[in-house]
Enzyme design. Structure first.
Site, PDB file in Angstrom:
ATOM      1  N   LYS A  71      53.692 151.048  46.165  1.00  0.00           N
ATOM      2  CA  LYS A  71      54.765 150.765  47.124  1.00  0.00           C
ATOM      3  C   LYS A  71      55.936 151.733  46.943  1.00  0.00           C
ATOM      4  CE  LYS A  71      53.876 145.774  47.304  1.00  0.00           C
ATOM      5  NZ  LYS A  71      54.414 144.455  46.890  1.00  0.00           N
ATOM      6  N   CYS A 105      62.526 146.508  46.544  1.00  0.00           N
ATOM      7  CA  CYS A 105      63.813 146.454  45.854  1.00  0.00           C
ATOM      8  C   CYS A 105      64.038 147.634  44.906  1.00  0.00           C
ATOM      9  CB  CYS A 105      63.952 145.143  45.098  1.00  0.00           C
ATOM     10  SG  CYS A 105      62.520 144.715  44.095  1.00  0.00           S
ATOM     11  N   HIS A 158      67.834 145.670  38.564  1.00  0.00           N
ATOM     12  CA  HIS A 158      66.733 146.614  38.383  1.00  0.00           C
ATOM     13  C   HIS A 158      67.286 147.955  37.922  1.00  0.00           C
ATOM     14  CE1 HIS A 158      64.121 143.728  39.966  1.00  0.00           C
ATOM     15  NE2 HIS A 158      63.730 144.288  41.098  1.00  0.00           N
ATOM     16  N   SER A 194      64.335 138.213  38.275  1.00  0.00           N
ATOM     17  CA  SER A 194      64.645 137.649  39.595  1.00  0.00           C
ATOM     18  C   SER A 194      63.832 138.292  40.701  1.00  0.00           C
ATOM     19  CB  SER A 194      66.136 137.786  39.902  1.00  0.00           C
ATOM     20  OG  SER A 194      66.550 139.144  39.822  1.00  0.00           O
ATOM     21  N   ARG A 204      58.221 144.895  34.197  1.00  0.00           N
ATOM     22  CA  ARG A 204      59.185 143.808  34.314  1.00  0.00           C
ATOM     23  C   ARG A 204      59.836 143.614  32.948  1.00  0.00           C
ATOM     24  NH1 ARG A 204      60.432 142.053  39.246  1.00  0.00           N
ATOM     25  NH2 ARG A 204      58.273 141.543  39.791  1.00  0.00           N
ATOM     26  N   GLN A 243      62.334 146.308  35.883  1.00  0.00           N
ATOM     27  CA  GLN A 243      62.705 145.366  36.926  1.00  0.00           C
ATOM     28  C   GLN A 243      62.959 143.968  36.355  1.00  0.00           C
ATOM     29  OE1 GLN A 243      59.548 147.744  39.643  1.00  0.00           O
ATOM     30  NE2 GLN A 243      60.153 145.772  40.496  1.00  0.00           N
ATOM     31  N   ARG A 292      55.843 122.201  53.513  1.00  0.00           N
ATOM     32  CA  ARG A 292      56.245 121.608  52.235  1.00  0.00           C
ATOM     33  C   ARG A 292      57.744 121.350  52.178  1.00  0.00           C
ATOM     34  NH1 ARG A 292      54.574 125.311  47.425  1.00  0.00           N
ATOM     35  NH2 ARG A 292      56.082 126.603  48.528  1.00  0.00           N
TER      36      ARG A 292
END
Length: 279
Positions: free
Chosen positions: A160, A94, A189, A124, A182, A121, A7
């Protein structure tokens, strides 16, 4: 050289013509070092081809983070693991990166018995589309968002954080409980953390240990705004939690696009390339 999906192939980034990231191109590309930031499925497909062609790969997805024999590296915490790779080095989540940077010196000082963390978080972390969606919303429309897979009990992001923290700290049985949401912030964060230690550790002693930690900066009231554009992990509000013995509470913030992502990957590369060069 820059690679992307079909793409985006044929476009330009600065002086670079973007090439299509096919298995053949990566395997025959005469590549020494590859940074992958393409998502789990694409990394699973393409990384082995780059490694087969002789490249050292630093992968930012979750594809290899918990794989046996693949180092999951935060240079300030377990940098020596960067020299133990077989072609792939994994860049952690992150939130796992700043969390382990703060937990490691506390574990060294007093041992960790249990960790609880709530993460807040920024948009972004979910990509450019999430940022644009946030900017287009009215403040009254903002809401706590959870854009991760849910198994009925936990979001995969929470799994995670737990499993990566254990692997990075090399504490496979460490009890870690995470709650992730979020929040309507563009960058930065934040994590509210509670830890129980094996030995007595006062808030002042914890602050002293963190003050000596590489990449960590003490800040009385850390906020996303203070962290944005900085490389250090900010930690503050360090205090004794009166609800449990040998328990501390504190607040952690980082720029998730820097130490939560790109900077950590570059530091891993510096370690690995320095080892190759005998530095």
């Amino acid at each position: 050289r820059a690679f992307a999906s079909s793409r985006s192939a044929g476009t330009r980034i600065g002086e670079l013509d973007v090439e299509e990231a096919t298995p053949a191109a990566l395997e025959d590309g005469d590549l020494d070092l590859c940074f992958f930031s393409v998502g789990t499925s694409a990394s699973t497909e393409l990384v082995p081809h780059a490694v087969a062609g002789g490249a050292l790969v630093i992968d930012k997805s979750s594809a290899f983070r918990l794989a046996e024999g693949v180092p999951l590296v935060v240079p300030e915490v377990n940098g020596k693991r960067a020299h133990e790779h077989h072609g792939i080095l994994a860049n952690p989540n992150c939130c796992s990166i700043p969390l382990t940077m703060v937990l490691a010196p506390l574990h060294e000082a007093a041992g960790l018995r249990r960790v609880r963390v709530a993460t807040y978080q920024s948009a972004s972390g979910a990509g450019a589309e999430s940022i644009e969606r946030l900017r287009a919303e009215r403040p009254d429309d903002h809401d706590l968002g959870m854009d991760w897979a849910f198994d009925g009990t936990e979001f995969d992001e929470e799994v995670k954080v737990r499993e990566e923290t254990r692997k990075i700290l090399e504490l496979p049985d460490l009890p870690v409980s995470a709650t992730c949401v979020r929040v309507p912030v563009v960058v930065g964060h934040a994590e509210a953390v509670w830890v129980e230690t094996e030995d007595e550790l006062s808030a002042a002693a914890a602050a002293d240990a963190l003050a000596e930690a590489s990449g960590v900066q003490l800040e009385p009231f850390p906020t996303p705004g203070k962290a944005a554009g900085t490389d250090d992990v900010l930690v503050g509000r360090i205090r004794t939690d009166s609800t449990a013995p040998q328990c501390l509470a504190f607040f952690v913030v980082c720029d998730n696009l820097r130490k939560g992502a790109a900077l950590n990957a570059v530091q891993i590369a510096e370690l690995a390339l320095g080892e190759r060069a005998g530095v």
